[in-house]
Design an enzyme around this catalytic site. Structure first.
Site: not given
Length: 211
Positions: A14, A130
Protein backbone atom coordinates in the site's frame (compact mmCIF):
# COMPACT_ATOMS: atom_id res chain seq x y z
CA UNK A 1 1.43 -37.61 10.52
CA UNK A 2 1.93 -35.50 7.37
CA UNK A 3 2.14 -31.75 7.82
CA UNK A 4 -0.65 -29.53 6.54
CA UNK A 5 -0.10 -28.06 3.10
CA UNK A 6 1.32 -24.50 3.14
CA UNK A 7 -1.46 -21.91 3.36
CA UNK A 8 -1.46 -19.11 0.85
CA UNK A 9 -1.24 -15.57 2.24
CA UNK A 10 -2.64 -12.65 0.28
CA UNK A 11 -0.26 -9.67 0.07
CA UNK A 12 -1.16 -6.02 -0.44
CA UNK A 13 1.53 -3.36 -0.87
CA UNK A 14 0.00 0.00 0.00
CA UNK A 15 0.89 3.66 -0.37
CA UNK A 16 2.56 3.42 -3.77
CA UNK A 17 3.36 6.71 -5.50
CA UNK A 18 5.90 5.99 -8.25
CA UNK A 19 5.84 3.76 -11.36
CA UNK A 20 9.05 1.95 -10.39
CA UNK A 21 7.56 0.99 -7.04
CA UNK A 22 4.38 -0.27 -8.66
CA UNK A 23 6.54 -2.35 -10.99
CA UNK A 24 8.55 -3.70 -8.07
CA UNK A 25 5.39 -4.80 -6.25
CA UNK A 26 3.93 -6.46 -9.33
CA UNK A 27 7.17 -8.20 -10.26
CA UNK A 28 7.64 -9.45 -6.70
CA UNK A 29 4.20 -11.09 -6.79
CA UNK A 30 1.90 -8.76 -4.86
CA UNK A 31 -1.79 -9.68 -5.02
CA UNK A 32 -2.94 -6.08 -4.53
CA UNK A 33 -1.47 -2.56 -4.62
CA UNK A 34 -2.90 0.45 -2.84
CA UNK A 35 -3.00 4.15 -3.67
CA UNK A 36 -3.80 6.65 -0.91
CA UNK A 37 -6.19 9.35 -2.05
CA UNK A 38 -6.55 10.76 1.44
CA UNK A 39 -4.40 12.87 3.76
CA UNK A 40 -1.07 11.10 4.18
CA UNK A 41 2.64 11.48 3.34
CA UNK A 42 1.74 9.00 0.58
CA UNK A 43 -1.26 10.91 -0.75
CA UNK A 44 -1.68 11.16 -4.52
CA UNK A 45 -4.38 12.75 -6.66
CA UNK A 46 -6.93 10.52 -8.39
CA UNK A 47 -5.40 11.46 -11.73
CA UNK A 48 -1.98 10.25 -10.56
CA UNK A 49 -3.57 7.09 -9.21
CA UNK A 50 -5.08 6.51 -12.66
CA UNK A 51 -1.62 6.70 -14.26
CA UNK A 52 -0.22 4.19 -11.79
CA UNK A 53 -3.23 1.87 -11.93
CA UNK A 54 -2.85 1.69 -15.70
CA UNK A 55 0.54 0.01 -15.14
CA UNK A 56 -0.96 -2.82 -13.10
CA UNK A 57 -1.91 -6.10 -14.81
CA UNK A 58 -5.44 -7.40 -14.39
CA UNK A 59 -4.56 -10.18 -11.97
CA UNK A 60 -3.34 -7.64 -9.38
CA UNK A 61 -6.06 -5.74 -7.52
CA UNK A 62 -5.78 -1.93 -7.54
CA UNK A 63 -7.08 -0.34 -4.34
CA UNK A 64 -8.00 3.27 -3.67
CA UNK A 65 -7.59 4.08 0.03
CA UNK A 66 -9.72 6.69 1.78
CA UNK A 67 -10.16 7.83 5.37
CA UNK A 68 -13.09 9.97 6.45
CA UNK A 69 -14.17 11.16 3.01
CA UNK A 70 -17.88 11.07 2.22
CA UNK A 71 -19.19 8.50 -0.28
CA UNK A 72 -19.61 11.10 -3.01
CA UNK A 73 -15.96 12.13 -2.80
CA UNK A 74 -14.85 8.50 -2.71
CA UNK A 75 -17.01 7.63 -5.70
CA UNK A 76 -15.63 10.48 -7.80
CA UNK A 77 -12.02 9.61 -6.95
CA UNK A 78 -12.58 5.91 -7.59
CA UNK A 79 -14.12 6.56 -10.99
CA UNK A 80 -11.37 9.01 -11.97
CA UNK A 81 -8.58 6.69 -10.88
CA UNK A 82 -10.12 3.53 -12.27
CA UNK A 83 -9.20 1.44 -9.24
CA UNK A 84 -11.00 -1.87 -8.91
CA UNK A 85 -11.30 -1.76 -5.14
CA UNK A 86 -12.11 0.87 -2.51
CA UNK A 87 -10.78 0.80 1.05
CA UNK A 88 -12.50 2.88 3.72
CA UNK A 89 -10.17 3.31 6.70
CA UNK A 90 -11.48 4.08 10.16
CA UNK A 91 -14.96 4.06 11.66
CA UNK A 92 -16.98 4.66 8.51
CA UNK A 93 -20.70 3.97 9.03
CA UNK A 94 -22.40 1.02 7.38
CA UNK A 95 -24.20 3.41 5.04
CA UNK A 96 -20.94 4.50 3.42
CA UNK A 97 -20.34 0.96 2.19
CA UNK A 98 -23.93 0.53 1.07
CA UNK A 99 -23.70 3.78 -0.89
CA UNK A 100 -20.69 2.48 -2.82
CA UNK A 101 -21.98 -1.02 -3.60
CA UNK A 102 -23.20 -0.05 -7.06
CA UNK A 103 -19.65 0.86 -8.10
CA UNK A 104 -19.03 -2.82 -8.63
CA UNK A 105 -15.68 -2.46 -6.87
CA UNK A 106 -14.24 -4.75 -4.20
CA UNK A 107 -14.90 -3.03 -0.86
CA UNK A 108 -12.41 -3.16 2.02
CA UNK A 109 -13.18 -2.06 5.58
CA UNK A 110 -10.04 -1.11 7.52
CA UNK A 111 -10.43 -0.82 11.30
CA UNK A 112 -8.59 -1.31 14.58
CA UNK A 113 -9.02 -4.35 16.78
CA UNK A 114 -11.80 -2.75 18.85
CA UNK A 115 -14.21 -2.68 15.92
CA UNK A 116 -16.56 -5.39 14.65
CA UNK A 117 -14.12 -7.91 13.18
CA UNK A 118 -16.61 -9.94 11.16
CA UNK A 119 -15.75 -9.59 7.48
CA UNK A 120 -18.96 -8.67 5.70
CA UNK A 121 -20.63 -7.07 8.72
CA UNK A 122 -20.70 -3.76 6.80
CA UNK A 123 -21.27 -5.41 3.40
CA UNK A 124 -17.55 -5.25 2.67
CA UNK A 125 -15.72 -7.95 0.72
CA UNK A 126 -12.44 -7.83 2.65
CA UNK A 127 -11.57 -6.75 6.19
CA UNK A 128 -8.27 -5.15 7.23
CA UNK A 129 -7.27 -5.06 10.89
CA UNK A 130 -4.74 -2.33 11.62
CA UNK A 131 -2.72 -1.15 14.60
CA UNK A 132 -4.41 1.00 17.28
CA UNK A 133 -2.53 3.98 15.84
CA UNK A 134 -2.82 3.42 12.10
CA UNK A 135 0.10 4.68 10.07
CA UNK A 136 2.56 4.69 12.97
CA UNK A 137 4.55 1.84 11.47
CA UNK A 138 4.98 0.35 14.94
CA UNK A 139 4.44 -3.35 15.68
CA UNK A 140 1.53 -4.20 17.98
CA UNK A 141 0.10 -7.24 19.75
CA UNK A 142 -0.84 -9.27 16.68
CA UNK A 143 -1.50 -12.39 18.73
CA UNK A 144 -4.25 -10.62 20.68
CA UNK A 145 -6.62 -10.83 17.73
CA UNK A 146 -5.89 -14.43 16.74
CA UNK A 147 -9.19 -16.20 16.11
CA UNK A 148 -11.31 -13.04 16.39
CA UNK A 149 -11.60 -11.76 12.80
CA UNK A 150 -13.74 -13.89 10.52
CA UNK A 151 -13.72 -14.34 6.77
CA UNK A 152 -11.14 -12.84 4.46
CA UNK A 153 -9.08 -10.44 6.54
CA UNK A 154 -5.67 -8.78 6.23
CA UNK A 155 -3.31 -7.96 9.08
CA UNK A 156 -1.64 -4.53 8.98
CA UNK A 157 0.38 -2.29 11.23
CA UNK A 158 4.12 -2.36 11.79
CA UNK A 159 4.87 -5.20 9.38
CA UNK A 160 8.35 -5.43 7.85
CA UNK A 161 10.37 -8.08 6.03
CA UNK A 162 12.02 -8.85 9.38
CA UNK A 163 8.84 -9.54 11.36
CA UNK A 164 6.11 -10.56 8.90
CA UNK A 165 6.74 -14.27 9.45
CA UNK A 166 6.30 -13.77 13.20
CA UNK A 167 3.15 -11.71 12.62
CA UNK A 168 1.57 -14.37 10.40
CA UNK A 169 2.33 -17.06 12.96
CA UNK A 170 0.90 -14.91 15.76
CA UNK A 171 -2.37 -13.76 14.16
CA UNK A 172 -3.01 -16.35 11.44
CA UNK A 173 -4.44 -13.80 8.96
CA UNK A 174 -5.85 -14.53 5.51
CA UNK A 175 -3.55 -11.81 4.17
CA UNK A 176 -1.11 -9.05 5.09
CA UNK A 177 -0.84 -5.37 4.18
CA UNK A 178 2.34 -3.30 4.34
CA UNK A 179 3.22 0.32 3.61
CA UNK A 180 5.81 2.05 5.81
CA UNK A 181 7.57 -1.26 6.46
CA UNK A 182 8.88 -1.30 2.90
CA UNK A 183 10.05 2.32 2.81
CA UNK A 184 13.52 3.86 2.93
CA UNK A 185 12.04 7.08 4.38
CA UNK A 186 8.48 8.24 5.13
CA UNK A 187 6.45 7.97 1.94
CA UNK A 188 9.34 6.67 -0.19
CA UNK A 189 9.10 2.99 -1.11
CA UNK A 190 12.23 0.84 -1.46
CA UNK A 191 12.02 -1.76 -4.27
CA UNK A 192 14.51 -4.00 -2.44
CA UNK A 193 12.36 -4.00 0.70
CA UNK A 194 9.22 -4.69 -1.33
CA UNK A 195 10.94 -7.69 -2.90
CA UNK A 196 12.25 -8.87 0.47
CA UNK A 197 8.78 -8.62 2.02
CA UNK A 198 7.18 -10.70 -0.71
CA UNK A 199 10.00 -13.23 -0.68
CA UNK A 200 9.69 -13.62 3.07
CA UNK A 201 5.94 -14.19 2.93
CA UNK A 202 6.20 -16.60 0.02
CA UNK A 203 9.13 -18.34 1.64
CA UNK A 204 7.00 -18.93 4.71
CA UNK A 205 4.86 -21.22 2.63
CA UNK A 206 2.72 -18.61 0.93
CA UNK A 207 1.66 -18.25 -2.66
CA UNK A 208 -0.55 -16.03 -4.76
CA UNK A 209 -4.29 -16.09 -4.13
CA UNK A 210 -7.09 -14.10 -5.70
CA UNK A 211 -9.61 -11.85 -4.00
Amino acid sequence: MPQDAPRNVYVKICGLTEPEHVAAAVEAGADAVGFLMTRSPRQIAPERAAELAALVPGHVLTVGVFRGEDPGTVRAAALTSGVRAVQLHGRHPHGDFTALKDLGAVLLRAVDAEADLRCGAYDEDLLLVDAPHAGSGLPWDWAAIRGRPSGKWLLAGGLTPANVTEAIAAADPWGVDVSSGVESSPGVKDPALIKAFLQTVRGAGAGSRSA
